[in-house]
Design an enzyme around this catalytic site. Structure first.
Site, PDB file in Angstrom:
ATOM      1  N   ASP A 112       0.804  -1.228   0.000  1.00  0.00           N
ATOM      2  CA  ASP A 112       0.000   0.000   0.000  1.00  0.00           C
ATOM      3  C   ASP A 112       0.837   1.279   0.000  1.00  0.00           C
ATOM      4  O   ASP A 112       1.992   1.292   0.430  1.00  0.00           O
ATOM      5  CB  ASP A 112      -0.897   0.037   1.238  1.00  0.00           C
ATOM      6  CG  ASP A 112      -2.089  -0.891   1.130  1.00  0.00           C
ATOM      7  OD1 ASP A 112      -2.084  -1.771   0.252  1.00  0.00           O
ATOM      8  OD2 ASP A 112      -3.018  -0.746   1.941  1.00  0.00           O
ATOM      9  N   HIS A 157       3.684  -1.984   3.220  1.00  0.00           N
ATOM     10  CA  HIS A 157       3.667  -0.644   2.635  1.00  0.00           C
ATOM     11  C   HIS A 157       4.984  -0.333   1.941  1.00  0.00           C
ATOM     12  O   HIS A 157       6.051  -0.715   2.417  1.00  0.00           O
ATOM     13  CB  HIS A 157       3.404   0.415   3.711  1.00  0.00           C
ATOM     14  CG  HIS A 157       2.059   0.301   4.349  1.00  0.00           C
ATOM     15  ND1 HIS A 157       1.758  -0.661   5.300  1.00  0.00           N
ATOM     16  CD2 HIS A 157       0.921   1.032   4.163  1.00  0.00           C
ATOM     17  CE1 HIS A 157       0.490  -0.520   5.678  1.00  0.00           C
ATOM     18  NE2 HIS A 157      -0.038   0.498   5.008  1.00  0.00           N
TER      19      HIS A 157
END
Length: 269
Positions: free
Chosen positions: A90, A235
């Protein structure tokens, strides 16, 4: 012969010579000169559409997808392998950490789904394209990553999804079919906006909270607890992701050694 007649005869001779010269030049000129219009008259080259290709709208879900089993229940397709896990990344693209993650995935032949933030693509379009070029999938993670997305008015929710969708398509040529809400929080407006654009809201069931930078060991231990059917969250944007990259260097080969197989979510349109 009068002076006037002499001048007229001279002009006629010159005109005849010029016509003869032009006729020879035309015979020697390439054939394209007679058929190709001048540059100013040529039609401009066709440009790709800046809008995403339309996806069929879906019936809104009442909750996000958390596991591979749930994903297959709402998205038709062949069963995932019994030893499958999915890695989602992400908050990118990031000019430093996204390429680092891509190199790591290439080393271990691991596919992943990158959930891209629209305004993070600005100035980093080449990085976004490199994700797709490496064979990974891209998902919509809103335009500006508003933490309060689930409390926003429906028209603002739709704008967040639509702007990101258009930017992702314009930069990569792919229209996401997966939506990842910031923080995973959803609402009827979020489900409706995603369904309108043909996207499935997908969350996760294995979260090391690597964005808080809890330390490489903490991230590693959380991810090593993964089992078949899990959707893992990591992430590549939003700050320093050196701990995440360090953890994945251990986690990916360790999970593979346990017989787990990394798979992609859905089909890239």
């Amino acid at each position: 012969m009068s002076r006037r007649r002499l001048i007229g005869a001279g002009l006629a001779t010159v005109a005849t010579g010029l016509l003869a010269r032009d006729a020879v030049a035309l015979r020697r000129a390439p054939a394209t000169m007679a058929t190709e219009p001048p540059p100013a008259l040529r039609p401009p080259p066709a440009k790709p559409s800046p809008s995403p290709s339309p996806s069929p709208s879906l019936a809104p879900l009442s909750r996000p997808v958390y596991t591979l089993k749930e994903f297959r229940q709402v998205v038709p397709g062949p069963d995932f392998p019994p030893n499958a896990v999915a890695l989602t990344i992400d908050d990118g693209p990031h000019p430093a950490w996204t390429p680092e993650v891509l190199r790591l995935l290439e080393r271990y032949h691991v596919p992943a789904t990158f959930c891209l933030i629209g305004n993070q693509i600005l100035g980093h379009e080449a990085v976004a394209r490199s994700v797709v070029a490496a064979g990974h999938h891209v998902a919509n993670h809103t335009w500006s990553h508003p933490a309060q997305l689930s409390t926003m008015a429906p028209e603002h929710v739709q704008q967040e999804l639509d702007r990101a969708q258009e930017k992702i398509y314009d930069s990569t040529g792919h229209t996401p079919t997966i939506f990842r809400a910031p923080g995973g929080t959803c609402s009827p407006a979020v489900f409706g906006a995603a369904a309108k654009r043909g996207m499935i809201p997908v969350n996760w069931d294995r979260d090391p909270r690597d964005w808080t930078k809890p330390g490489t060991s903490a991230i590693t231990n959380k991810l090593l607890a993964a089992t078949a059917g899990d959707i893992l969250l990591c992430h590549d944007g939003g700050g320093d992701r050196s701990q995440t990259c360090a953890a994945l260097r251990t986690v990916i080969p360790a999970l593979q050694a346990r017989g787990l197989q990394f798979v992609l979510l859905g089909a890239q349109p």
